[in-house]
Design a protein around this motif. Structure first.
Motif, short mmCIF file in Angstrom:
data_model
loop_
_atom_site.label_atom_id
_atom_site.label_comp_id
_atom_site.label_asym_id
_atom_site.label_seq_id
_atom_site.Cartn_x
_atom_site.Cartn_y
_atom_site.Cartn_z
N PHE A 2 0.80 -1.09 0.11
CA PHE A 2 -0.06 -0.03 -0.14
C PHE A 2 0.80 1.25 0.08
N GLN A 3 0.26 2.19 -0.83
CA GLN A 3 1.22 3.48 -0.87
C GLN A 3 0.29 4.59 -1.28
N ILE A 4 0.56 5.95 -0.59
CA ILE A 4 -0.27 7.02 -1.02
C ILE A 4 0.78 7.87 -1.45
N ILE A 5 0.37 8.48 -2.73
CA ILE A 5 1.53 9.48 -3.50
C ILE A 5 0.48 10.76 -3.89
N GLU A 6 1.41 11.59 -4.27
CA GLU A 6 0.59 13.06 -5.00
C GLU A 6 0.25 12.76 -6.10
N VAL A 46 -3.43 9.80 -4.37
CA VAL A 46 -3.88 8.48 -5.02
C VAL A 46 -3.36 7.51 -3.97
N ALA A 47 -4.24 6.48 -3.84
CA ALA A 47 -3.65 5.63 -2.75
C ALA A 47 -3.68 4.31 -3.75
N THR A 48 -2.48 3.38 -3.99
CA THR A 48 -2.49 2.58 -4.58
C THR A 48 -1.95 1.09 -3.80
N PHE A 49 -2.16 0.07 -4.54
CA PHE A 49 -2.04 -1.41 -3.73
C PHE A 49 -1.27 -2.17 -4.86
N ASN A 50 -0.03 -2.42 -4.79
CA ASN A 50 0.78 -3.27 -5.70
C ASN A 50 0.55 -2.55 -6.97
N SER A 51 0.92 -1.09 -7.18
CA SER A 51 0.67 -0.36 -8.28
C SER A 51 -0.82 -0.22 -8.82
N LEU A 57 -8.29 10.96 -2.82
CA LEU A 57 -8.78 12.00 -1.93
C LEU A 57 -8.59 13.38 -2.76
N CYS A 58 -9.65 14.12 -2.83
CA CYS A 58 -9.63 15.45 -3.59
C CYS A 58 -10.09 16.47 -2.59
N ALA A 59 -9.27 17.57 -2.33
CA ALA A 59 -9.81 18.60 -1.41
C ALA A 59 -9.23 19.79 -1.93
N LEU A 86 -5.35 7.10 4.26
CA LEU A 86 -5.39 8.33 3.40
C LEU A 86 -5.68 9.76 4.01
N ILE A 87 -6.74 9.79 4.79
CA ILE A 87 -7.22 10.97 5.39
C ILE A 87 -5.89 11.29 6.37
N ASN A 88 -5.38 10.30 7.26
CA ASN A 88 -4.34 10.57 8.04
C ASN A 88 -3.14 11.05 7.50
N PHE A 89 -2.81 10.52 6.27
CA PHE A 89 -1.85 10.87 5.58
C PHE A 89 -1.89 12.41 5.10
N THR A 90 -2.89 12.93 4.53
CA THR A 90 -3.27 14.22 4.20
C THR A 90 -3.19 15.28 5.35
N ILE A 91 -3.62 14.80 6.54
CA ILE A 91 -3.56 15.73 7.65
C ILE A 91 -1.92 15.97 8.01
N ASN A 92 -1.58 14.76 7.99
CA ASN A 92 0.09 14.92 8.32
C ASN A 92 0.96 15.45 7.38
N SER A 93 0.42 15.65 5.91
CA SER A 93 1.27 16.11 5.18
C SER A 93 1.49 17.60 4.88
N ILE A 94 0.16 18.11 5.31
CA ILE A 94 -0.15 19.64 5.09
C ILE A 94 0.09 20.30 6.53
N GLN A 95 1.29 20.70 7.04
CA GLN A 95 1.37 21.23 8.37
C GLN A 95 0.52 22.52 8.50
N THR A 96 -0.15 22.97 7.61
CA THR A 96 -0.77 24.52 8.03
C THR A 96 -2.13 24.15 8.09
N ILE A 97 -2.62 23.11 8.13
CA ILE A 97 -4.20 23.09 8.48
C ILE A 97 -4.43 23.14 9.80
N SER A 98 -5.55 23.88 9.96
CA SER A 98 -5.98 24.29 11.48
C SER A 98 -7.36 23.56 11.39
N ASN A 99 -8.30 23.51 10.43
CA ASN A 99 -9.58 23.23 10.36
C ASN A 99 -9.67 22.20 9.23
N ILE A 100 -10.59 21.17 9.10
CA ILE A 100 -10.74 20.20 7.80
C ILE A 100 -12.45 20.00 7.89
#
Length: 146
Positions: A2-6, A46-51, A57-59, A86-100
């Motif tokens: 499993f992998q999450i990529i931009e 995009v979330a991938t599993f074995n390619s 997730l679009c936001a 996927l949501i957790n990755f998004t939250i942790n990837s964007i350090q400037t988020i205060s509200n979702i």
């Protein structure tokens, strides 16, 4: 694995097909979105599993607020924690988020439970917001611990 990529332009067909599967339609040209999404405040992963493309997730990110528009995982990969990741990755990837913020159909109990598990809280409802079928919307909010 499993992998999450931009998302990149080569993911446009995958995302469009997933959206048709999840929502029965696709009103957005993801090719256009992905061509210049960074300058238009979009966040797309995009979330991938074995390619294989299994979800996305679009936001939009405006100042310090993230609005989740679409999130989906292919049916055969659901209930395995990929949406959560996927949501957790998004939250942790964007350090400037205060509200979702996210809105969902009242009948979408799987999404409701997922967001609650992540710490989102219901803050409002919109009566008869969705059509085909007519249904109320639940509005949820997550306050990050910046």
């Amino acid at each position: 694995m499993f992998q999450i990529i931009e998302a990149a332009i080569n993911h446009a067909d995958c995302i469009s097909n997933l959206e048709k599967d999840f929502f029965g339609k696709n009103d957005i040209s993801y090719e256009e979105v992905l061509l210049d999404y960074k300058i238009n405040d979009y966040v797309v992963y995009v979330a991938t599993f074995n390619s294989e493309c299994i979800g996305y997730l679009c936001a939009s990110l405006i100042c310090d607020e993230l609005n989740i528009y679409n999130l989906g995982i292919k049916e055969k990969y659901r209930k395995q924690g990929y949406g959560y990741q996927l949501i957790n990755f998004t939250i942790n990837s964007i350090q400037t988020i205060s509200n979702i913020y996210v809105e969902l159909r009242k009948s979408n109990l799987a999404a409701l439970n997922l967001y609650k598990k992540l710490g989102f809280e219901i803050y409002n409802e919109r009566s008869k917001y969705y059509s085909m079928p007519t249904e109320d919307a639940i509005l949820m909010k997550y306050i990050t611990k910046m």
